[in-house]
Design an enzyme around this catalytic site. Structure first.
Site, PDB file in Angstrom:
ATOM      1  N   GLU A 152       0.843  -1.203   0.000  1.00  0.00           N
ATOM      2  CA  GLU A 152       0.000   0.000   0.000  1.00  0.00           C
ATOM      3  C   GLU A 152       0.880   1.255   0.000  1.00  0.00           C
ATOM      4  O   GLU A 152       0.756   2.140   0.866  1.00  0.00           O
ATOM      5  CB  GLU A 152      -0.982  -0.020   1.185  1.00  0.00           C
ATOM      6  CG  GLU A 152      -1.964  -1.172   1.073  1.00  0.00           C
ATOM      7  CD  GLU A 152      -3.150  -1.121   2.045  1.00  0.00           C
ATOM      8  OE1 GLU A 152      -3.168  -0.272   2.947  1.00  0.00           O
ATOM      9  OE2 GLU A 152      -4.060  -1.955   1.879  1.00  0.00           O
ATOM     10  N   GLU A 190      -4.808  -8.933  -0.511  1.00  0.00           N
ATOM     11  CA  GLU A 190      -5.569  -8.869   0.755  1.00  0.00           C
ATOM     12  C   GLU A 190      -7.038  -8.754   0.359  1.00  0.00           C
ATOM     13  O   GLU A 190      -7.387  -7.891  -0.461  1.00  0.00           O
ATOM     14  CB  GLU A 190      -5.173  -7.640   1.585  1.00  0.00           C
ATOM     15  CG  GLU A 190      -3.769  -7.720   2.144  1.00  0.00           C
ATOM     16  CD  GLU A 190      -3.387  -6.481   2.954  1.00  0.00           C
ATOM     17  OE1 GLU A 190      -4.267  -5.810   3.534  1.00  0.00           O
ATOM     18  OE2 GLU A 190      -2.174  -6.186   3.006  1.00  0.00           O
TER      19      GLU A 190
HETATM   20  O1  AHR Z   1      -4.969  -6.275   6.943  1.00  0.00           O
HETATM   21  C1  AHR Z   1      -4.882  -5.112   7.690  1.00  0.00           C
HETATM   22  C2  AHR Z   1      -4.265  -3.956   6.903  1.00  0.00           C
HETATM   23  O2  AHR Z   1      -5.084  -3.624   5.840  1.00  0.00           O
HETATM   24  C3  AHR Z   1      -2.927  -4.222   6.270  1.00  0.00           C
HETATM   25  O3  AHR Z   1      -1.877  -4.048   7.153  1.00  0.00           O
HETATM   26  C4  AHR Z   1      -2.882  -3.216   5.169  1.00  0.00           C
HETATM   27  O4  AHR Z   1      -2.133  -3.640   4.073  1.00  0.00           O
HETATM   28  C5  AHR Z   1      -4.336  -2.994   4.830  1.00  0.00           C
HETATM   29  O5  AHR Z   1      -4.656  -1.652   4.817  1.00  0.00           O
END
Ligand code: AHR
Length: 523
Positions: free
Chosen positions: A195, A322
């Site tokens: 990110e 994610e």
């Molecule tokens: O999964 C929690 C957080 O969500 C992670 O650290 C980040 O990559 C995302 O914003």
């Protein structure tokens, strides 16, 4: 009528009133390969995911047996899942992580400030590179290491790649051997930051592209086989908050001829509009399912941007590294008019609704299997849409865990298209029933979801070459049913009856808000 499997499923929802039919037609020709990497997971040093979840430590609580420091009960559950890919150590944590803090004698490792998502905790670095890669061996997962761009350096990244993957005699590989591992690990997947448009350093896409090229160029000299994952962004919610809608296009264009260093463009997708984690209203239920459905559009949009910019000679695919539901109780930000849990732990109830949402996302992953190279559910234990939760010396499986095991036949199989003719509609007007199917070694598997909150659905499908080998159903009396340490099997798969009708079609009855997988024998 041939009754293949029986279920004694009695907990039908009180308000199920109607019977409606949906007809499935399964395509004959594969539309693509479902890489096992689409069933990946994510373990971050965040809350109780790594410490207090996966990791107990070799000298940990004797009431919690461990294997090489990892909770034996958790390992056993994950082995069964299975876990084809595991991403570590973050997340936002990755851009603060210095891998050298996590090697060598555990008692000599420094305590550092562990930071992710606003948490600041003491990290004794007990779970470092050797331990994580041992975990991957224990559960048969392909490791995916996320490198530090935010506070790291190209040298630090190259050293990590060398330490982990090199077989050349060098100071770093000697050090690895001295730390107990003479042979390199077969790590291919390397994230270049996380990110980077926000917690990873608030880069603009062009500056990040320059960083990506430096990191990947130099690390590729160390390991020519490495697959680099670059940070992308495709999230309407974040665009509305002012993040750059054209991040992906600007990043890819700025790579220029160095685009050949990029194998996967990562995006993240969390669902946050489903109201409270439990006790939600019917419209909240549908809102969450609709968000899960939207995940496919996000993948398609990203793939279109890649196709418009990348040369056809070099395949870049989308890595959804994610994904999952993130309820308001488990975050201090974003939508949800409910009290937030403080201090935030990033833990939440995992209901049957969440598991169905995962099933909906997986349907999209199968349809997009030619452009999607990887997907990692966030996160593997205790945090967010965890598949396993620990409670003291107990551990239990969430409904999402069961949805994933019910998708096991699809992993590594060839995806088949499914046309659904559903007379039964949701309030949105969309079909209440959806499905995905695959073929592996002559065996077909079909997973069907009845998304309707109130009504049962009878679903018919044409006979396949082989007989029904196994049919399982995941259902509960309420969409907000959860498992707990005291009631670990409230939501668990049961066998379900699949009937052969006189018209030669199979028929299965799905209660409201449920999911079934039917596996056919080789035909
Ligand atoms: O999964 C929690 C957080 O969500 C992670 O650290 C980040 O990559 C995302 O914003």
């Amino acid at each position: 009528m041939v009754v293949q499997w029986y279920a004694t499923f009695e907990c039908l929802h009180k308000e199920q009133t109607e019977v409606a039919d949906a007809e499935l037609t399964i395509g004959q020709k594969p539309i693509g390969h479902i890489s096992p990497r689409l069933y990946g997971h994510f373990a971050e040093h965040l809350g109780r995911c790594c410490y207090g979840g996966l990791w107990e430590g070799v000298d940990g609580d004797p009431a919690v047996p461990n294997v090489s420091g990892f909770r034996a009960d958790v390992i056993e559950a994950l082995l069964d899942l299975p876990v084809p890919v595991l991403r570590w150590p973050g997340g936002c944590y990755a851009d603060h992580y210095h891998w050298r803090n996590g090697i060598g004698a555990p008692q000599a490792r420094p305590s550092t400030l562990g930071m992710s998502c606003g948490l600041r905790v003491s990290d004794d670095n007990g779970l470092g590179t050797h331990e994580f890669l041992r975990l991957c061996e224990l559960i048969g997962a392909e490791p995916y290491l996320a490198g530090n761009v935010g506070t790291g350096s190209v040298q630090e990244f190259c050293d990590w790649v060398e330490y982990v993957t090199s077989s050349v005699d060098s100071g770093l590989t000697k050090e690895r051997a001295a730390n107990g591992r003479p042979d390199p690990w077969p790590v291919r997947l390397w994230g270049v930051g996380n990110e980077s448009w926000d917690c990873g350093g608030r880069f603009d896409p062009v500056t990040y592209a320059h960083e990506f090229v430096r990191y990947a160029t130099l690390a590729r000299h160390v390991d020519p086989e490495a697959e680099f994952v670059g940070v992308g962004l495709e999230d309407e919610g974040l665009f509305e908050q002012g993040l750059d809608r054209d991040w992906n296009a600007k990043f890819l264009e700025a790579l220029g001829p160095s685009i050949d260093l990029l194998s996967h463009l990562s995006i993240h997708r969390y669902w946050s509009h489903g109201g409270p984690e439990t006790g939600f209203r019917e419209d909240d239920y549908y809102a969450l399912l609709a968000e899960a459905q939207e995940t496919e559009t996000t993948i398609e949009r990203t793939a279109r941007t890649i196709a418009a910019i990348a040369p056809t000679s070099h395949a870049i695919r989308v890595a959804l590294d994610e994904w999952g539901v993130w309820h308001p109780e488990a975050r201090p930000w974003g939508p949800g008019d409910v009290p937030r849990r403080t201090p935030v732990t990033y833990e939440q109830a995992n209901t049957l609704r969440d598991a169905l949402a995962a099933g909906i996302a997986l349907e999209g992953f199968h349809r997009q299997c030619n452009v999607l190279s990887m997907a990692n559910l966030a996160q593997i234990v205790n945090v967010l849409q965890a598949v396993v939760m620990t409670d003291g010396s107990s551990c239990f499986k969430t409904p999402t865990y069961h949805v994933l095991t019910m998708h096991r036949p699809h992993m590594g199989a060839e995806a088949l298209g499914v046309a659904v003719a559903s007379a039964m509609k949701l309030p949105s007007g969309e079909a209440a029933v959806s499905a995905t199917a695959s073929l592996a070694g002559g065996r077909t598997a079909v997973t069907i979801i009845n998304r309707d909150y109130r009504r049962r659905a009878s679903v018919s499908l044409e006979a396949r070459a082989g007989a029904v080998a196994k049919a399982r159903l995941l259902a509960a009396d309420s969409a907000d049913a959860v498992n707990t340490a005291a009631h670990p099997d409230r939501v668990a798969p049961r066998m379900v009856e699949v009937a052969m009708r006189p018209n030669g079609r199979y028929e299965v009855d799905l209660p409201a808000h449920s999911l079934a997988t039917i596996e056919f024998a080789e035909g």
